[in-house]
Write an enzyme that holds these catalytic residues in place. Structure first.
Site, PDB file in Angstrom:
ATOM      1  N   ARG A   1     -10.741  12.945 -31.149  1.00 56.44           N
ATOM      2  CA  ARG A   1      -9.327  12.661 -30.871  1.00 56.44           C
ATOM      3  C   ARG A   1      -8.809  13.402 -29.638  1.00 56.44           C
ATOM      4  NH1 ARG A   1      -9.408  15.710 -35.615  1.00 56.44           N
ATOM      5  NH2 ARG A   1      -8.454  17.773 -35.489  1.00 56.44           N
ATOM      6  N   ASP A   2      -7.553  13.097 -29.337  1.00 54.58           N
ATOM      7  CA  ASP A   2      -6.749  13.768 -28.311  1.00 54.58           C
ATOM      8  C   ASP A   2      -7.291  13.546 -26.899  1.00 54.58           C
ATOM      9  OD1 ASP A   2      -5.600  14.672 -30.652  1.00 54.58           O
ATOM     10  OD2 ASP A   2      -6.390  16.702 -30.513  1.00 54.58           O
TER      11      ASP A   2
ATOM     12  N   PHE B   1      -2.037   9.374 -32.822  1.00 53.78           N
ATOM     13  CA  PHE B   1      -2.226  10.814 -32.637  1.00 53.78           C
ATOM     14  C   PHE B   1      -2.137  11.156 -31.149  1.00 53.78           C
ATOM     15  CE2 PHE B   1      -4.657  12.588 -36.597  1.00 53.78           C
ATOM     16  CZ  PHE B   1      -3.618  12.177 -37.405  1.00 53.78           C
TER      17      PHE B   1
ATOM     18  N   TRP C   1       0.037  25.911 -37.048  1.00 51.51           N
ATOM     19  CA  TRP C   1      -0.181  25.060 -38.226  1.00 51.51           C
ATOM     20  C   TRP C   1       0.013  25.755 -39.571  1.00 51.51           C
ATOM     21  CZ3 TRP C   1       0.828  20.337 -38.408  1.00 51.51           C
ATOM     22  CH2 TRP C   1       0.574  19.478 -37.353  1.00 51.51           C
TER      23      TRP C   1
ATOM     24  N   ASN D   1       5.322  17.650 -33.210  1.00 51.81           N
ATOM     25  CA  ASN D   1       4.266  18.611 -32.872  1.00 51.81           C
ATOM     26  C   ASN D   1       3.801  18.373 -31.431  1.00 51.81           C
ATOM     27  OD1 ASN D   1       2.921  16.629 -34.914  1.00 51.81           O
ATOM     28  ND2 ASN D   1       1.101  17.529 -34.069  1.00 51.81           N
ATOM     29  N   ASP D   2       2.546  18.196 -31.162  1.00 51.76           N
ATOM     30  CA  ASP D   2       2.009  18.313 -29.797  1.00 51.76           C
ATOM     31  C   ASP D   2       2.785  17.553 -28.700  1.00 51.76           C
ATOM     32  OD1 ASP D   2       0.137  19.057 -31.657  1.00 51.76           O
ATOM     33  OD2 ASP D   2      -1.367  17.594 -31.026  1.00 51.76           O
TER      34      ASP D   2
END
Ligand code: FRU
Length: 497
Positions: free
Chosen positions: A150-151, A78, A292, A21-22
């Site tokens: 997050r991120d 993550f 998603w 994913n990302d």
């Protein structure tokens, strides 16, 4: 060739096997573009997150490298960022330059003593990302009491001589600062009643300065992901234009203004490359090309998900204010293999009552990847239909001198989530005009469309059932137009490593 390999793009990054994913940690150093990414190597659905790693010299052909970060006793890895620590400001590199990576530590299991499982971790590498050491004092930024924290995106801010971190704080982003890259202080938050929100947290922020095209002035762009209710439904990416002084981001548009970075269904978790040399000066963005609600269900088996084509972002003045414009990276031109063009062709819908019988105005047979640039001036009340491949259709109409694009996608695989969420039918208003240019990139399972010199980007996946041979066709169902076109078959670029 296995059926699922028909869908593996030629020019877009995919994992050899497993789940992606990302994009994470996009950074340029010593001639290499690094791409780290959310990766689960043990299955082709989302699972305990690792950071996969690849490098490229041209953003089109990638060398896969060993996994950079793997889960440990603190948790999964993550999304996050990487940055060059020039001059060893962190003290982690013995006076030399090195690479810092910040990722969200997400506790895998939820023991009773962890209410808030997400915190920010640091890892560092002295050998251009080939080996990583997780910092002993992790987490460098503990959870302040939030479910969604997050991120992190981290960069060096020259005017204040600080490292800056922008990180998801629930439905906002938090801005932190640090002098040593290890201890962080809270500066401010941004996002309350600003732009688009849904019931979930914002995700994957990015913050960067960019020059206004043709001017010496610059602005700051804040990018954030909206998980479920973006423009076309599902996950999508918005941006804000404003000022940043090292502590606060100030939006220069009204809080209710929503600026979408892309109007498709498959353009999420966008990040931009850090540390591209000033002589190049580009701001290049990469997105996860999925959504998603159906990401875990797309019809491939051993690998799943692909990145978008890297886009160059340019900030231009428009009648509505400053807006980001997209262009496919110029490196794409090195893949042209068979080129055609025509100019000033007049087309007219068939003048019969059943004019929707749809005689194609032109058709292009294509197999792997194709780029079509088309410029069209429609007469009033005209509609032209572009079908780039089986299952996808764009209807462009000039009605009351307003241009409108209807985007339709079909597809069913027998999987409930996919069949429910994958098909779409939505429209995009393109303003008061009857002329438009369109830059379309097709690469087996992707349909990326830039319109109006890149003011609009529309990115969608497509999984045609009929195998790799596809026909792109253009029809007129009403009115007439004049068109200019050029198109290029694209081949896989040489690997230069
Ligand atoms: C966005 C995201 C991030 C998170 C990652 C987990 O797609 O949900 O917020 O860090 O994916 O894989």
């Amino acid at each position: 060739m296995l059926a699922e390999e028909y869908y593996r793009p030629l020019l877009h990054f995919t994992p050899v096997f497993g789940w992606l994913n990302d994009p994470n940690g996009l950074v340029y150093k010593d001639g290499e573009y690094h791409l780290f990414y959310q990766y689960y190597p043990c299955d082709s659905v989302w699972g305990p997150m690792h950071w996969g790693h690849a490098v490229s010299h041209n953003l089109l052909s990638w060398t896969h490298l060993p996994i950079a970060l793997a889960p440990d006793e603190l948790g999964m890895c993550f999304s996050g960022t990487a940055a060059v620590d020039r001059g060893d400001k962190s003290g982690l590199f013995g006076g030399k330059d090195g690479l810092l990576a910040y990722y969200t530590i997400a506790a895998e299991k939820m023991p009773e003593d962890i209410d808030f499982p997400q915190s920010q971790g640091l890892a560092y590498s002295s050998d251009n990302g080939r080996h990583w050491t997780k910092y002993r004092g992790n987490p460098v930024l503990p959870n302040p009491g939030l479910q969604d924290f997050r991120d992190p995106k981290v960069f060096w801010h020259e005017p204040t001589q600080r490292w800056i971190m922008v990180v998801t704080l629930g439905q906002q982003v938090g801005i932190y600062r640090s002098t040593d890259a290890k201890q962080w202080q809270f500066s401010s938050s941004f996002g309350y009643e600003q732009g688009a929100h849904d019931e979930r947290a914002w995700e994957c922020p990015d913050l960067f300065e960019i020059k206004i095209d043709g001017q010496s002035e610059s602005r700051w762009i804040l990018i954030v992901g909206v998980q479920r209710q973006a423009y076309a439904g599902g996950s999508g990416t918005q941006y804000f234009v404003g000022q940043f002084d090292g502590k606060h981001f100030v939006n220069e548009n009204s809080p209710e203004t929503v600026l979408w970075l892309d109007y498709g269904r498959d353009f999420y978790a966008t990040q931009t490359w850090a540390d591209i040399p000033q002589a190049d000066g580009r701001r290049i963005a990469l997105s996860w090309m999925s959504c998603w609600p159906y990401a875990n269900h797309i019809p491939t088996q051993s690998w799943r998900s692909t990145m978008s084509m890297p886009h160059e972002l340019v900030l231009k003045q428009t009648a509505d204010g400053l807006r980001l414009h997209h262009a496919f990276i110029r490196e794409l031109q090195t893949t042209y293999s068979n080129s055609h063009q025509f100019s000033d062709r007049h087309y007219m819908a068939e003048a019969t009552a059943q004019s929707t019988a749809e005689t194609a105005l032109f058709e292009i047979e294509w197999t792997h990847a194709l780029r079509l640039k088309l410029n069209m001036t429609l007469a009033a009340d005209s509609t032209v239909v572009l079908t780039p491949l089986q299952g996808v259709r764009f209807e462009l109409s000039a009605l009351n001198d307003e241009l409108k694009l209807r985007c339709l996608r079909q597809g069913a695989s027998g999987d409930e989530a996919y069949d429910q969420h994958f098909p779409h039918d939505y429209s995009l208003a393109l303003g008061a005009n009857r002329s438009i240019d369109l830059d379309l990139l097709l690469d087996r399972c992707s349909v990326e469309l830039l319109l109006d010199h890149g003011l609009y980007s529309v990115t969608n996946l497509a999984f045609p059932e009929q195998g790799p041979e596809q026909t792109l066709s253009l029809h007129m169902t009403a009115g007439s137009m004049v068109a200019n076109a050029e198109w290029h078959e694209l081949h896989q670029p040489e690997q230069h490593d």
